[in-house]
Structure formats: C-alpha cells, structure tokens
Design an enzyme around this catalytic site. Structure first.
Site, short mmCIF file in Angstrom:
data_model
loop_
_atom_site.label_atom_id
_atom_site.label_comp_id
_atom_site.label_asym_id
_atom_site.label_seq_id
_atom_site.Cartn_x
_atom_site.Cartn_y
_atom_site.Cartn_z
N GLU A 80 -14.66 12.59 24.99
CA GLU A 80 -15.78 13.41 25.45
C GLU A 80 -16.17 14.31 24.29
OE1 GLU A 80 -16.98 16.92 28.63
OE2 GLU A 80 -14.96 16.07 28.67
N CYS B 171 -19.71 22.28 26.32
CA CYS B 171 -20.52 21.13 25.92
C CYS B 171 -21.66 20.86 26.88
CB CYS B 171 -19.63 19.89 25.79
SG CYS B 171 -18.71 19.48 27.28
#
Length: 489
Positions: free
Chosen positions: A253, A287
């Site tokens: 990720e 994020c």
C-alpha cells in the site's frame, strides 16, 4: 510538554524473547512536539535479521499445525491484550509521532478490530476442500501458509497498519518478522509483549528495528517468502525491485493524492464537517487524505471561505492536549519536505489563501500551519505529488467531464470522496473515477468490503487479506483403475 522518561532499547524481540541486538548502531527517537530525545532503538544488521528469520522459520511448522481454531483463540486474546494496554500504546504514540488524542484513539481502536476480524477469519479457514468435476474427476485443494512474512510498516498509524499485516498473516498460519518505522518502533516492543502474553508461540512473531538498510536486508533475505509493505511510492518501487530478483510476492500500500469532488448540488456544510476525518487528518499525514478539493467554479468562493473557517476553528498545537485537532509533523525532514512544496506552489503561481508558515509561538517542534492554495492547476507539483502535510489545494471546474479529468490527473488512485445530495448521481459519477475507494459524502461503508487501489497507490492490490498469505495446492485423484496416459493421449 516535557519528556522525562527515556526509552532506550538495545534489544530485539526474537524467538519469543527480548535479546541483545548484535548491531551496536543506534537510531534516536525524537518527540516531534518538543524536539526532545525520548530514546533509542537498535539499527539492526544482517546478523540480527538472520536470527529473526531463522526463529520464524523454525516456528512455522508448529504454528501451521496448530490449526485455525487455536490461532483464532490466540488472536482473540491479542485483541484483549491491546484493549487492556491501550493507554500505554497511546502514550508511546504521542511521544513518537505527535499524534493528537483523537488520532491515537482511532489507531488503537482499529488495531483491536483487526485482530478480532483476523481471529474470526482464522476460525473459518478450511485447510482442504474437494472439488468434483461432472466426469467424476476429483481434485483435493489444500491451502497452506506461504511461509515467513516480512511486515514493514510506517509511522503515521503504526499499530493499525502493522496489524493489517501481522493479524492476517498469523491467521493464515504464517510466521512474521516485523520491521516498524524507525520513528515509531518503541510501541512495537509493547506489542511484542502483548502477543507473547496472549500465547503466541516463540518465534511466530519477531521484531527487528532499524532504518532503510535494515528494511532492505529483510526484504532481500532468502528465508522471507512474502513481503507486506506500507509506505511511500518511491520506497515501494525499491522494495518491488528487490522482490523481483527472487520473484518474491509483494503486497504494497503506497502513496495517495486523493481528492474530494463536490458536484454542483453538494451539501457544503456536510463536506466541511468531514475535513477533520477525511480532509487533513493527523495534519495531512495520511495516504487517504482528500487534500485536493475539486469544486464547481460558481461554488469556489463559498467552499474556500468555509475551508478556511473550519481550519481556523481547529485547536492547533500541543498533541498532549486532548482538545488538539492538528499538531506537529513527525520529523524535521517531513517539515522541510512540506515547506518545500509550499515554496513550489508559490513559484508555480498558486494563490496562498491561508497559512504557509510556521505559526507564531511554535519555535520548538515540527509545526506547519494549516495551508490552503487556490488557483491550482493540474500541471502544478502541489496538485500532482503527495505532500503528506497540512496543505489543501483547490481547483475549479466548469463541466463534470473536466472534474473527472482533474480527479484522474495524478499517478495515484487510492481513495477519494464525491459530494452530492443525489445518491444515484454521486454513484454514477464515482464509477468514472480511477480510484480504488470512493466515499460518497465522506461516509465510510462496510469495513470488510474487499477493494484494490489503483495506479501507483499499490502493488499487488495494496490490501492485506488472509487469503493473500495462503498458497493453494491441487491434488488430483484418479477416476477408477485407469492406465496412466500422457496429456496427449
């Protein structure tokens, strides 16, 4: 806020014990709110990694044989242990990454939930299933753990993001060597105690601490069967290149440059109410931050005024104050990075509507004021690149087609939101966007819904799942007493 307690560690967690590190090199932990030194951790070397991987490999057969029910019970006890020591974990997070209370609470709560979900998943695993064909042919499908997993996690939500990897890997029957971020490694020692006390067998979970060289050596180690990584896209590319050398599977990720797209019927107040949670949570150091605001031109002034008023209403400053919404950035390097992007925005012609500086009275600590740029176009660095700080960009559009273009004009596709009073319209618009997760009106849906991340926001889908830590073997069973033939007859 002063830091009186020092957390100096010279040990690693290997084979169920805290053992002295072979490496004598140390990395310092710094309180980002005060710039005080709070402790140190070993910068583990290759011999340390060899020991941790060897312990994990030795523990693998027994952990696999324990079975899903036994693993489920242990993981449930891990969740209970995290709940019992939640405040200790939160205190360590405060000292290490300067997270405000609401963000620390969320991190530890999600961590408990992830171990509980993994416990349920482990209890439901079927090691073998029999598949039968219409002609009577049978294949026995056997699912087995992939092996030793390297779990490499970042500093912004250190417990939750590590739990996504560790909990699912352990549920699948894998063993783990964890490498937390150097900024947030002290809490991982406490996590190791919790897992040990919950009954996780020796060697099933191991911790090595250190910087980039430690992580690179762990990824390259031949005893690692799979890597699970969360971090920047640049770092993820380096991990992917190393994994490619041995065709080692990787799930990563990575970065994001998410956007909130307001359609012309959006509820502006509803959008403003989501800024703390989805817009710039943890001072923009997440994020999934919707740090780009894409808005109809006729609504731009209203939205900008509302964003500025909302940010100015937030308690800003000392993260040890439970009322603080936005605190410092994690490090001097991160502060310099964000300030560099602010300079870039000004140089490229964006209009500074708020912030852009170190706030008055914050000479100590890594503070950057909440910042808003308007007049931001798709060719600007502050629009395209992940800043990871408290910086909003506002871009106006005239047509929905232009809004889609603006949304997709980055190399990332992690998350985002669409705001509209019309659910069907928002859903249809969302279908056009190249992003793995979209929240309509900022509302999160089913936490167990499987999804992937797009473009350079992920490798291997970017989401850890129990099935991703399993391999499936097919054992064919012959039909009756037949002579062996080649596949050509």
């Amino acid at each position: 806020m002063s830091t009186a307690i020092q957390h100096d560690r010279s040990d690693l967690f290997i084979g169920g014990e805290f053992v002295a590190a072979d490496s004598t090199a140390r990395l310092h932990a710094i309180n980002p709110a005060t710039e005080e030194r709070i402790g140190s951790i070993p910068d583990a070397n290759e011999r340390d990694i060899d020991r941790a991987v060897a312990a994990a490999r030795a523990a693998l057969p027994g952990w696999r044989r324990a079975g899903g029910a036994a693993r489920s019970a242990i993981l449930a006890r891990v969740a209970e242990g995290i709940a019992a020591r939640a405040e200790e974990l939160k205190d360590l997070l405060l000292l290490q990454n300067g997270a405000p209370r609401w963000w620390r609470d969320q991190d530890v709560t999600i961590t408990q939930m992830l171990y509980r979900q993994a416990s349920m998943g482990a209890g439901q695993l079927e090691d073998e299933t029999l598949v039968e064909a219409p002609n009577g042919g049978k294949t026995l499908l056997q699912r087995e753990p992939i092996g030793v997993v390297a779990a490499i996690s970042p500093w912004n939500a250190p417990q939750a993001l590590l739990a996504m990897k560790v909990a699912n890997a352990l549920a699948a029957g894998c063993t783990v060597v964890a490498k937390p971020s150097p900024e947030t490694s002290l809490d991982c020692y406490l996590l190791a105690e919790i897992l040990r006390d919950a009954g996780v067998p020796s060697g099933v979970f191991n911790v090595v601490t250190g910087g980039p060289a430690t992580g690179a050596a762990l990824v390259a180690h031949p005893g690692i069967a799979k890597v699970s990584f969360t971090g920047s896209t640049a770092s993820g590319k380096a991990v992917a290149r190393e994994c490619a050398n041995t065709l080692k599977p990787l799930i990563a990720e990575l970065g994001g440059k998410s956007a909130a797209v307001l359609l012309d019927d959006a509820d502006v107040e509803l959008f403003l109410s989501s800024i703390q949670r989805e817009g710039l949570p943890f001072s923009g150091q997440a994020c999934f931050c919707n740090a780009r605001i894409i808005v109809p031109r006729k609504m731009q002034d209203e939205v900008v005024a509302g964003v500025i008023a909302t940010l100015q209403s937030f308690r800003f400053g000392d993260p040890s104050d439970d009322e603080t919404i936005m605190g410092p950035l994690v490090s001097a390097r991160q502060k310099e990075r964000v300030e560099g992007y602010i300079r870039s925005g000004l140089e490229e012609g964006a209009v500074l509507a708020l912030g852009g500086n170190t706030p008055t009275g914050f000479d100590k600590g890594y503070y950057v004021a909440p910042t808003v740029f308007t007049g931001v176009t798709a060719d600007m660095k502050i629009f395209r690149e992940e800043i990871f700080g408290p910086v909003f960009t506002v871009s106006a559009y005239d047509t929905e087609e232009e809004a889609v273009m603006l949304h997709d004009a980055t190399d990332f596709g992690l998350s985002g939101s669409v705001y509209s009073r019309d659910l069907a319209r928002a859903t249809e618009f969302s279908r056009k966007l190249s992003t793995g997760q979209l929240l309509i009106n900022g509302q999160r849906g089913a936490p167990n819904a499987l999804r992937d991340f797009y473009k350079q926001s992920a490798f291997g889908g970017g989401v850890d799942r129990i099935g991703g830590f399993l391999l499936t073997k097919g054992i064919t069973q012959p039909i009756g007493d037949v002579k062996m033939k080649t596949i050509f007859g």
